[in-house]
Scaffold this active site. Sequence first.
Site, PDB file in Angstrom:
ATOM      1  CE  LYS A   1       7.179  61.674  -7.905  1.00 15.53           C
ATOM      2  NZ  LYS A   1       7.821  60.373  -8.190  1.00 15.53           N
TER       3      LYS A   1
ATOM      4  NE  ARG B   1      11.906  54.652  -1.316  1.00 12.24           N
ATOM      5  CZ  ARG B   1      11.046  55.361  -2.036  1.00 12.24           C
ATOM      6  NH1 ARG B   1      11.358  56.563  -2.464  1.00 12.24           N
ATOM      7  NH2 ARG B   1       9.863  54.854  -2.342  1.00 12.24           N
TER       8      ARG B   1
ATOM      9  NE  ARG C   1       6.955  53.318   0.011  1.00 10.89           N
ATOM     10  CZ  ARG C   1       6.865  54.331  -0.852  1.00 10.89           C
ATOM     11  NH1 ARG C   1       7.369  55.500  -0.524  1.00 10.89           N
ATOM     12  NH2 ARG C   1       6.285  54.196  -2.013  1.00 10.89           N
TER      13      ARG C   1
ATOM     14  NE  ARG D   1       6.265  52.174  -6.300  1.00  7.94           N
ATOM     15  CZ  ARG D   1       7.194  52.596  -5.438  1.00  7.94           C
ATOM     16  NH1 ARG D   1       8.001  51.734  -4.861  1.00  7.94           N
ATOM     17  NH2 ARG D   1       7.297  53.865  -5.148  1.00  7.94           N
TER      18      ARG D   1
HETATM   19  P1  AMP Z   1       4.507  57.109  -4.060  1.00 12.10           P
HETATM   20  O1  AMP Z   1       4.902  57.175  -2.631  1.00 12.10           O
HETATM   21  O2  AMP Z   1       4.306  58.475  -4.684  1.00 12.10           O
HETATM   22  O3  AMP Z   1       5.411  56.245  -4.894  1.00 12.10           O
HETATM   23  O4  AMP Z   1       3.053  56.415  -4.107  1.00 12.10           O
HETATM   24  C1  AMP Z   1       2.835  55.123  -3.593  1.00 12.10           C
HETATM   25  C2  AMP Z   1       1.598  54.502  -4.214  1.00 12.10           C
HETATM   26  O5  AMP Z   1       0.448  55.320  -3.925  1.00 12.10           O
HETATM   27  C3  AMP Z   1       1.612  54.414  -5.737  1.00 12.10           C
HETATM   28  O6  AMP Z   1       2.307  53.258  -6.189  1.00 12.10           O
HETATM   29  C4  AMP Z   1       0.126  54.353  -6.045  1.00 12.10           C
HETATM   30  O7  AMP Z   1      -0.428  53.084  -5.740  1.00 12.10           O
HETATM   31  C5  AMP Z   1      -0.451  55.334  -5.037  1.00 12.10           C
HETATM   32  N1  AMP Z   1      -0.500  56.714  -5.578  1.00 12.10           N
HETATM   33  C6  AMP Z   1       0.210  57.799  -5.157  1.00 12.10           C
HETATM   34  N2  AMP Z   1      -0.102  58.890  -5.871  1.00 12.10           N
HETATM   35  C7  AMP Z   1      -1.044  58.480  -6.774  1.00 12.10           C
HETATM   36  C8  AMP Z   1      -1.745  59.141  -7.826  1.00 12.10           C
HETATM   37  N3  AMP Z   1      -1.554  60.438  -8.110  1.00 12.10           N
HETATM   38  N4  AMP Z   1      -2.632  58.409  -8.546  1.00 12.10           N
HETATM   39  C9  AMP Z   1      -2.853  57.105  -8.290  1.00 12.10           C
HETATM   40  N5  AMP Z   1      -2.205  56.408  -7.335  1.00 12.10           N
HETATM   41  C10 AMP Z   1      -1.307  57.093  -6.586  1.00 12.10           C
END
Ligand code: AMP
Length: 209
Positions: free
Chosen positions: A13, A123, A156, A167
């Site tokens: 994404k 990653r 990360r 996740r």
């Molecule tokens: P990402 O980088 O998009 O994988 O996001 C990393 C972390 O941020 C996720 O595992 C969630 O803990 C939090 N997060 C990101 N976007 C959201 C969302 N729309 N709703 C809830 N938690 C989010």
Amino acid sequence: MIVIMFGPPGSGKGTQSSLLKEKRGWSHLSTGDILRSEVKQQTELGLKAKAFMESGQLVPDQLVIDMLFAHMDGAEGAILDGFPRTLTQAQALEAELGKRELDYKVFSLELSQEELETRLTGRRVCSSCGTLYHLNFFPPAQEGQCDSCQSQLEQRPDDSLEVVRKRLSVYFEQTYPVKAFYEELGKLKSLDGTMDKHEIQNSIHMNIN
Ligand code: AMP
């Protein structure tokens, strides 16, 4: 026009959002990136979000909804990356876009669980300039070191295998149902996430005005 990039963690994404941003000049709103920056700056929101993020859980809906809508202010064209992740978020966004009279389209990137685990656990990110690498697909010239600024590469905390599995299970339980929500509204276009990134980008292009 609002473009929603939908799919599991590791589906590309972020990559597709960056390519689209380059082409169209729209803002790229990644809720994960915004939250990581809040955590780094130790803001009130960052302090509330930190433990959820590190354990691979979702940050509570209302915190993320308020944060995103504040960042969307004045945006005529925007790419949402990592939002919505629950039905509550999707419904709140539907109401907000209706109020702002903004049209939108959702692109869903599809990949197998095995492929996602490989992508996420391999990653690495530069601790200084943020350049992304991958141990299998895009390794640095020198192990553990950034090609651009020679700083140390890091994983990360939420890309470890244990947290990645958490996740992905959170994704299939809480986020996957959002796909049916957009399918029923006739807004969803599914794409094969294993295709070349430029091919995927072309399909996205052909499906937005
Ligand atoms: P990402 O980088 O998009 O994988 O996001 C990393 C972390 O941020 C996720 O595992 C969630 O803990 C939090 N997060 C990101 N976007 C959201 C969302 N729309 N709703 C809830 N938690 C989010």
